[in-house]
Write a protein that holds these residues in place. Structure first.
Motif, PDB file in Angstrom:
ATOM      1  N   ILE A 106      -4.152   1.814  51.789  1.00 38.88           N
ATOM      2  CA  ILE A 106      -4.468   0.675  50.908  1.00 38.88           C
ATOM      3  C   ILE A 106      -3.191   0.153  50.260  1.00 38.88           C
ATOM      4  N   THR A 107      -2.359   1.051  49.781  1.00 37.05           N
ATOM      5  CA  THR A 107      -1.098   0.667  49.137  1.00 37.05           C
ATOM      6  C   THR A 107      -0.179  -0.050  50.128  1.00 37.05           C
ATOM      7  N   ARG A 108      -0.064   0.481  51.316  1.00 38.09           N
ATOM      8  CA  ARG A 108       0.786  -0.143  52.348  1.00 38.09           C
ATOM      9  C   ARG A 108       0.298  -1.553  52.665  1.00 38.09           C
ATOM     10  N   THR A 109      -0.990  -1.700  52.814  1.00 34.10           N
ATOM     11  CA  THR A 109      -1.578  -2.993  53.148  1.00 34.10           C
ATOM     12  C   THR A 109      -1.341  -3.995  52.022  1.00 34.10           C
ATOM     13  N   GLN A 110      -1.547  -3.573  50.797  1.00 37.06           N
ATOM     14  CA  GLN A 110      -1.331  -4.463  49.649  1.00 37.06           C
ATOM     15  C   GLN A 110       0.133  -4.873  49.573  1.00 37.06           C
ATOM     16  N   GLN A 111       1.046  -3.950  49.808  1.00 36.64           N
ATOM     17  CA  GLN A 111       2.469  -4.261  49.729  1.00 36.64           C
ATOM     18  C   GLN A 111       2.913  -5.216  50.838  1.00 36.64           C
ATOM     19  N   LEU A 112       2.318  -5.091  52.015  1.00 32.59           N
ATOM     20  CA  LEU A 112       2.643  -6.031  53.094  1.00 32.59           C
ATOM     21  C   LEU A 112       2.172  -7.439  52.735  1.00 32.59           C
ATOM     22  N   GLY A 113       1.072  -7.542  52.040  1.00 35.68           N
ATOM     23  CA  GLY A 113       0.594  -8.819  51.534  1.00 35.68           C
ATOM     24  C   GLY A 113      -0.211  -9.618  52.532  1.00 35.68           C
ATOM     25  N   GLU A 114      -0.962 -10.570  51.988  1.00 35.88           N
ATOM     26  CA  GLU A 114      -1.883 -11.358  52.811  1.00 35.88           C
ATOM     27  C   GLU A 114      -1.169 -12.202  53.863  1.00 35.88           C
ATOM     28  N   ASP A 115       0.027 -12.688  53.568  1.00 31.63           N
ATOM     29  CA  ASP A 115       0.727 -13.512  54.557  1.00 31.63           C
ATOM     30  C   ASP A 115       1.065 -12.712  55.817  1.00 31.63           C
ATOM     31  N   HIS A 116       1.323 -11.436  55.652  1.00 34.95           N
ATOM     32  CA  HIS A 116       1.596 -10.569  56.800  1.00 34.95           C
ATOM     33  C   HIS A 116       0.390 -10.522  57.749  1.00 34.95           C
ATOM     34  N   PHE A 117      -0.800 -10.621  57.181  1.00 35.80           N
ATOM     35  CA  PHE A 117      -2.023 -10.478  57.978  1.00 35.80           C
ATOM     36  C   PHE A 117      -2.575 -11.805  58.491  1.00 35.80           C
ATOM     37  N   ASN A 118      -2.122 -12.918  57.944  1.00 38.69           N
ATOM     38  CA  ASN A 118      -2.665 -14.206  58.369  1.00 38.69           C
ATOM     39  C   ASN A 118      -2.404 -14.433  59.859  1.00 38.69           C
ATOM     40  N   GLN A 119      -3.476 -14.556  60.617  1.00 38.21           N
ATOM     41  CA  GLN A 119      -3.460 -14.736  62.077  1.00 38.21           C
ATOM     42  C   GLN A 119      -2.948 -13.509  62.841  1.00 38.21           C
ATOM     43  N   LYS A 120      -2.914 -12.377  62.161  1.00 38.60           N
ATOM     44  CA  LYS A 120      -2.554 -11.115  62.830  1.00 38.60           C
ATOM     45  C   LYS A 120      -3.720 -10.696  63.727  1.00 38.60           C
ATOM     46  N   GLU A 121      -3.374 -10.183  64.888  1.00 38.16           N
ATOM     47  CA  GLU A 121      -4.360  -9.725  65.863  1.00 38.16           C
ATOM     48  C   GLU A 121      -5.031  -8.447  65.353  1.00 38.16           C
ATOM     49  N   SER A 122      -6.350  -8.445  65.334  1.00 35.86           N
ATOM     50  CA  SER A 122      -7.072  -7.228  64.980  1.00 35.86           C
ATOM     51  C   SER A 122      -7.324  -6.404  66.243  1.00 35.86           C
ATOM     52  N   HIS A 123      -7.674  -5.183  66.052  1.00 31.79           N
ATOM     53  CA  HIS A 123      -7.923  -4.256  67.154  1.00 31.79           C
ATOM     54  C   HIS A 123      -9.034  -4.766  68.063  1.00 31.79           C
ATOM     55  N   SER A 124     -10.085  -5.351  67.474  1.00 29.57           N
ATOM     56  CA  SER A 124     -11.290  -5.687  68.235  1.00 29.57           C
ATOM     57  C   SER A 124     -11.690  -7.151  68.237  1.00 29.57           C
ATOM     58  N   PHE A 125     -11.179  -7.942  67.286  1.00 31.63           N
ATOM     59  CA  PHE A 125     -11.719  -9.288  67.080  1.00 31.63           C
ATOM     60  C   PHE A 125     -10.741 -10.419  67.328  1.00 31.63           C
ATOM     61  N   GLY A 126      -9.548 -10.138  67.804  1.00 33.92           N
ATOM     62  CA  GLY A 126      -8.564 -11.189  67.997  1.00 33.92           C
ATOM     63  C   GLY A 126      -7.862 -11.523  66.689  1.00 33.92           C
TER      64      GLY A 126
END
Length: 152
Positions: free
Chosen positions: A108-128
């Motif tokens: 949870i801490t790692r994810t929060q520190q990476l921030g939402e911009d890191h995840f925007n349009q990031k490929e998920s394991h199962s959903f694209g």
């Protein structure tokens, strides 16, 4: 329904505080998992993101997951109690409570520190590729569901 933003430190810290209220003896309000298994179960989503330990679904399975599962996982509608769990998320063996709690908090801490911009349009394991809002929903909704399951 807009969920709290797990990428904000106040929200992730609140989730971590709820996790820290759990004890090895905390009993579920529903379901079959014990508290250590639940913590390990919650780690699976992060393992899929950060570790190379879960095989990615093949092309056909990914199409089926996108068509029939994606909206339930990334949409705002709460999970139903005792709903079906994907095979990769099933935890049947005994787990160490303290180790699983630490692992989940670290994720949870790692994810929060990476921030939402890191995840925007990031490929998920199962959903694209997912928007940052879909990632937030997927993270927060799952954690909140299981923390409510254990009364915190």
């Amino acid at each position: 329904m807009t969920l709290p933003n797990i990428f904000e430190s106040e929200v992730s810290n609140n989730v971590i505080e709820r996790i820290n209220q759990l004890k090895p003896t905390t009993q579920p309000n529903w379901g079959k998992m014990n508290v250590a298994q639940m913590l390990a179960h919650c780690c699976v989503r992060y393992e899929m993101l950060y570790e190379n330990k879960h095989p990615k679904p093949n092309f056909l399975m990914k199409i089926l997951l996108k068509a029939f599962v994606k909206d339930a996982v990334t949409g705002p509608k709460p999970y139903k109690r005792n709903s079906q769990t994907a095979p990769a998320f099933r935890i049947a063996d005994a787990r160490n409570f303290d180790a699983e709690r630490k692992r989940l908090i670290d994720y949870i801490t790692r994810t929060q520190q990476l921030g939402e911009d890191h995840f925007n349009q990031k490929e998920s394991h199962s959903f694209g590729a997912l928007s940052k809002d879909k990632w937030n929903t997927m993270f927060y909704k799952h954690l909140d569901h299981h923390l409510q399951q254990f009364g915190v």
